[in-house]
Design an enzyme around this catalytic site. Sequence first.
Site, PDB file in Angstrom:
ATOM      1  N   LYS A 199       5.800  -2.590   8.036  1.00  0.00           N
ATOM      2  CA  LYS A 199       6.802  -1.754   7.383  1.00  0.00           C
ATOM      3  C   LYS A 199       8.070  -2.570   7.151  1.00  0.00           C
ATOM      4  O   LYS A 199       8.572  -3.221   8.072  1.00  0.00           O
ATOM      5  CB  LYS A 199       7.111  -0.529   8.246  1.00  0.00           C
ATOM      6  CG  LYS A 199       5.910   0.366   8.496  1.00  0.00           C
ATOM      7  CD  LYS A 199       6.210   1.444   9.525  1.00  0.00           C
ATOM      8  CE  LYS A 199       7.263   2.407   9.051  1.00  0.00           C
ATOM      9  NZ  LYS A 199       7.442   3.527  10.001  1.00  0.00           N
ATOM     10  N   SER A 203      11.619   5.858  -0.544  1.00  0.00           N
ATOM     11  CA  SER A 203      13.059   5.664  -0.597  1.00  0.00           C
ATOM     12  C   SER A 203      13.592   4.919   0.619  1.00  0.00           C
ATOM     13  O   SER A 203      14.686   4.368   0.579  1.00  0.00           O
ATOM     14  CB  SER A 203      13.756   7.029  -0.693  1.00  0.00           C
ATOM     15  OG  SER A 203      13.395   7.848   0.407  1.00  0.00           O
ATOM     16  N   PHE A 204      12.823   4.857   1.723  1.00  0.00           N
ATOM     17  CA  PHE A 204      13.299   4.206   2.938  1.00  0.00           C
ATOM     18  C   PHE A 204      12.717   2.819   3.141  1.00  0.00           C
ATOM     19  O   PHE A 204      13.097   2.121   4.060  1.00  0.00           O
ATOM     20  CB  PHE A 204      12.981   5.071   4.164  1.00  0.00           C
ATOM     21  CG  PHE A 204      13.836   6.286   4.275  1.00  0.00           C
ATOM     22  CD1 PHE A 204      15.086   6.224   4.862  1.00  0.00           C
ATOM     23  CD2 PHE A 204      13.410   7.491   3.768  1.00  0.00           C
ATOM     24  CE1 PHE A 204      15.887   7.346   4.957  1.00  0.00           C
ATOM     25  CE2 PHE A 204      14.200   8.621   3.858  1.00  0.00           C
ATOM     26  CZ  PHE A 204      15.444   8.545   4.449  1.00  0.00           C
ATOM     27  N   GLY A 205      11.782   2.400   2.316  1.00  0.00           N
ATOM     28  CA  GLY A 205      11.217   1.081   2.505  1.00  0.00           C
ATOM     29  C   GLY A 205       9.863   0.939   1.858  1.00  0.00           C
ATOM     30  O   GLY A 205       9.442   1.769   1.047  1.00  0.00           O
ATOM     31  N   ASP A 225       9.820  16.633  13.509  1.00  0.00           N
ATOM     32  CA  ASP A 225       9.458  16.527  12.088  1.00  0.00           C
ATOM     33  C   ASP A 225       7.954  16.723  11.915  1.00  0.00           C
ATOM     34  O   ASP A 225       7.276  15.892  11.310  1.00  0.00           O
ATOM     35  CB  ASP A 225       9.902  15.185  11.515  1.00  0.00           C
ATOM     36  CG  ASP A 225       9.794  15.141   9.992  1.00  0.00           C
ATOM     37  OD1 ASP A 225       9.790  16.229   9.372  1.00  0.00           O
ATOM     38  OD2 ASP A 225       9.707  14.039   9.421  1.00  0.00           O
ATOM     39  N   ILE A 268       0.813  -1.217   0.000  1.00  0.00           N
ATOM     40  CA  ILE A 268       0.000   0.000   0.000  1.00  0.00           C
ATOM     41  C   ILE A 268       0.843   1.261   0.000  1.00  0.00           C
ATOM     42  O   ILE A 268       0.305   2.368   0.012  1.00  0.00           O
ATOM     43  CB  ILE A 268      -0.957   0.026   1.212  1.00  0.00           C
ATOM     44  CG1 ILE A 268      -0.183  -0.134   2.524  1.00  0.00           C
ATOM     45  CG2 ILE A 268      -2.012  -1.055   1.084  1.00  0.00           C
ATOM     46  CD1 ILE A 268      -1.041  -0.054   3.766  1.00  0.00           C
TER      47      ILE A 268
END
Length: 538
Positions: free
Chosen positions: A98, A79-81, A188, A75
């Site tokens: 994840k 770039s990180f997974g 963040d 889904i």
Amino acid sequence: MSMPIASTTLAVNNLTNINGNANFNVQANKQLHHQAVDSPARSSMTATTAANSNSNSSRDDSTIVGLHYKIGKKIGEGSFGVLFEGTNMINGVPVAIKFEPRKTEAPQLRDEYKTYKILNGTPNIPYAYYFGQEGLHNILVIDLLGPSLEDLFDWCGRKFSVKTVVQVAVQMITLIEDLHAHDLIYRDIKPDNFLIGRPGQPDANNIHLIDFGMAKQYRDPKTKQHIPYREKKSLSGTARYMSINTHLGREQSRRDDMEALGHVFFYFLRGHLPWQGLKAPNNKQKYEKIGEKKRSTNVYDLAQGLPVQFGRYLEIVRSLSFEECPDYEGYRKLLLSVLDDLGETADGQYDWMKLNDGRGWDLNINKKPNLHGYGHPNPPNEKSRKHRNKQLQMQQLQMQQLQQQQQQQQYAQKTEADMRNSQYKPKLDPTSYEAYQHQTQQKYLQEQQKRQQQQKLQEQQLQEQQLQQQQQQQQQLRATGQPPSQPQAQTQSQQFGARYQPQQQPSAALRTPEQHPNDDNSSLAASHKGFFQKLGCC
């Protein structure tokens, strides 16, 4: 990106439209996160589900991770997974799984899991069920949620009503207050990391906070000693929303989270911030321009045409000292006074509930959401590609040419039988876990081939440099009238011992000067070839 961040957004492809009103009280659904905790002692429905799963001996174990989490469709990807929907096979609870490559330069899932464990039981924070390693990946299993505020903002025409912003803002402040109460700062703040719940659940319209890859302790949990003030810190967060002090390289604390929230509020109210769309040759200069624009923009100019309370909020939080505790309750009362002025109440009605003729959002109608930052149209690593230097571009061009040559050779060597067999290979569903496994294996093979090609290219460049150096030395010796040095092969023969047997050359004393250049060059080429053959790379 904003800065390097690992956003993870949880959503499910078969989500239907939202029904029912949200419970605006963020404390009312505290038990939600405990209903999904792994436990073999469940209701009769759970026992039946477990029995059925155990009796099914033919189940595909390749799609099960962490003992009892069944992987569904993909889904989200970034770039990180990669993000998959999944199901707890013991109790049928939907989860998000994840995946992160174990060989990534900056793994974050382990630290994120630790943060989730600290926050487990906190209202409107996803519950973390499992962290572990599966093959080439780290995996993290957490609660499955709905779309992000950024998605809903898009679906609502990139502008929220004042009433929706006030209700969302009050919940966001409470979430950050709960995080600060656990001695953590978020660092963040952005709309992508605030999600609503799944439809049909009591918390369907409650705001949830996810993705704690950038979270940091601002004080010791035991002694409550605050971290020291520092300067010249690297930027952490998303440039559009980060505080002015963060732009100036100052250590972040609670005040910076609160200021970033204020920037998000104005983003929702205006649809655009004055420092968006600034152009610069590189990211560093762009972030500097954004910081300068924030400093030069008066908060009340920012709030022009909007309730003055939002400008007052931003003015207050920007005046906080480094270690000062924010007045969370005061901020909530300040913003709720906006509804009093408008004659409205915080009744849990939001703009996205009016979508599709009042039926609410629906993924079959609305576009696919930006899943926890995965699949973002402008990932950070894409922006950096525009600023690569010429030397790296030349190396990439050489690598591409070498890859094309190898591909042409492989294609020429492929037999007709191989071509026929490749046509009959079954196609995998691109959203399936099997397709992701295949994709990952291909990726690692390509990376391995790329490393080998880079090594070969470096060795070729080294060989050329050595040849040039030898030729320059020979030219210098001939210019000074000195006899050339002994061939390199003799030195290498001594280095590698009896295993290395270069062809015997006549001594320098028996050769004429005219023979030296050719003899030296031929012996040098032979010696280097033998040298690299011993290394197994030629």
